[in-house]
Design a protein around this motif. Structure first.
Motif, PDB file in Angstrom:
ATOM      1  N   PRO A  50       0.979  -1.214  -0.188  1.00 30.24           N
ATOM      2  CA  PRO A  50       0.011   0.134  -0.268  1.00 30.24           C
ATOM      3  C   PRO A  50       0.683   1.279   0.063  1.00 30.24           C
ATOM      4  CG  PRO A  50      -0.981  -1.478   1.377  1.00 30.24           C
ATOM      5  CD  PRO A  50       0.409  -2.309   0.946  1.00 30.24           C
ATOM      6  N   GLN A  53       2.721   1.460  -4.644  1.00 33.58           N
ATOM      7  CA  GLN A  53       1.544   0.660  -5.147  1.00 33.58           C
ATOM      8  C   GLN A  53       1.914   0.794  -6.664  1.00 33.58           C
ATOM      9  OE1 GLN A  53      -2.256   2.491  -4.454  1.00 33.58           O
ATOM     10  NE2 GLN A  53      -1.717   3.041  -2.350  1.00 33.58           N
ATOM     11  N   ILE A 107      -4.138  -6.362   3.643  1.00 31.53           N
ATOM     12  CA  ILE A 107      -3.304  -6.040   2.442  1.00 31.53           C
ATOM     13  C   ILE A 107      -3.309  -7.171   1.596  1.00 31.53           C
ATOM     14  CG2 ILE A 107      -0.715  -5.721   2.019  1.00 31.53           C
ATOM     15  CD1 ILE A 107      -0.479  -4.358   4.779  1.00 31.53           C
ATOM     16  N   TRP A 110      -6.173  -7.066  -0.465  1.00 30.49           N
ATOM     17  CA  TRP A 110      -6.324  -5.789  -1.538  1.00 30.49           C
ATOM     18  C   TRP A 110      -5.538  -6.131  -2.591  1.00 30.49           C
ATOM     19  CZ3 TRP A 110      -1.372  -3.017  -1.985  1.00 30.49           C
ATOM     20  CH2 TRP A 110      -1.678  -1.829  -3.020  1.00 30.49           C
ATOM     21  N   ILE A 155      -6.986   3.415   0.228  1.00 28.90           N
ATOM     22  CA  ILE A 155      -5.684   2.805   0.002  1.00 28.90           C
ATOM     23  C   ILE A 155      -4.974   3.616  -1.116  1.00 28.90           C
ATOM     24  CG2 ILE A 155      -4.288   0.861  -0.707  1.00 28.90           C
ATOM     25  CD1 ILE A 155      -6.405  -1.059   0.647  1.00 28.90           C
TER      26      ILE A 155
END
Length: 199
Positions: A50, A53, A107, A110, A155
């Motif tokens: 994050p 990215q 995470i 994601w 995020i």
């Protein structure tokens, strides 16, 4: 790089490798490789989490069917350059709390939802189980865990900072890269930024 890639392609053609890919290739390096590669890299394994990215790189990979693999997606804890800043970031903490999951699970989820393959490791059996439970197995049982669009948007607002600088790879004698600027092709790292044309 071109000569090395040609040799790897030859290994692939001879059946010595089931797939060939790259690691730590920036957007520019991958773009340059794709200009002459006869076989598209299967993967590009890079630092991705994050706090870093790599949106431009992941876009290029998606357009060219290159699977992005997130190396140190939880911040490289235990490494000299590692940081708790990824797992302890307030946005990640809040999203994890909202879904009753650990920051690591949030995470990993994601990453899978943005089609990035995370490489995580642990010697703790409980942590291993938590990591596995970050995936959506609802097709085989009642388990269901996914992030909302608002989670993804939050995020995306996190300030970006590369954790691994890799200064040791740069020198004026044996390395093709004389500086971090050359190594990372002008990408963001820390508080510094060099721009290069979008590809």
């Amino acid at each position: 790089i071109p000569a090395t890639w040609e040799a790897m392609e030859e290994c692939f053609r001879k059946g010595l490798a089931k797939a060939i890919g790259v690691s730590n290739f920036s957007t520019k390096k991958l773009h340059d490789l794709l200009q002459h590669a006869k076989i598209t890299p299967a993967v590009d394994q890079v630092e991705l989490h994050p706090l870093w990215q790599q949106g431009q790189l992941t876009d290029l990979c998606k357009r060219n069917c290159v699977q992005v693999i997130a190396w140190s997606p939880l911040g490289g804890l235990g490494k000299p350059w590692g940081s708790k800043s990824v797992l302890e970031h307030p946005v990640i903490q809040e999203i994890a709390l909202k879904h009753h999951k650990s920051p690591a699970q949030a995470i990993i989820r994601w990453l899978t939802e943005i089609h990035v393959a995370p490489v995580v490791k642990s010697y703790n059996s409980q942590t291993l189980l938590e990591n596995i439970n970050s995936f959506d197995f609802s097709f085989i049982n009642s388990f269901d865990f996914s992030l909302a669009d608002e989670d993804h948007k939050r995020i995306e607002t996190i300030a970006q900072e590369r954790l691994g600088m890799w200064d040791a790879l740069c020198n004026f004698t044996t390395s093709p890269y004389k500086s971090l600027f050359e190594l990372w092709d002008g990408e963001i790292w820390g508080d510094l930024f060099w721009a290069y044309p979008k590809i």
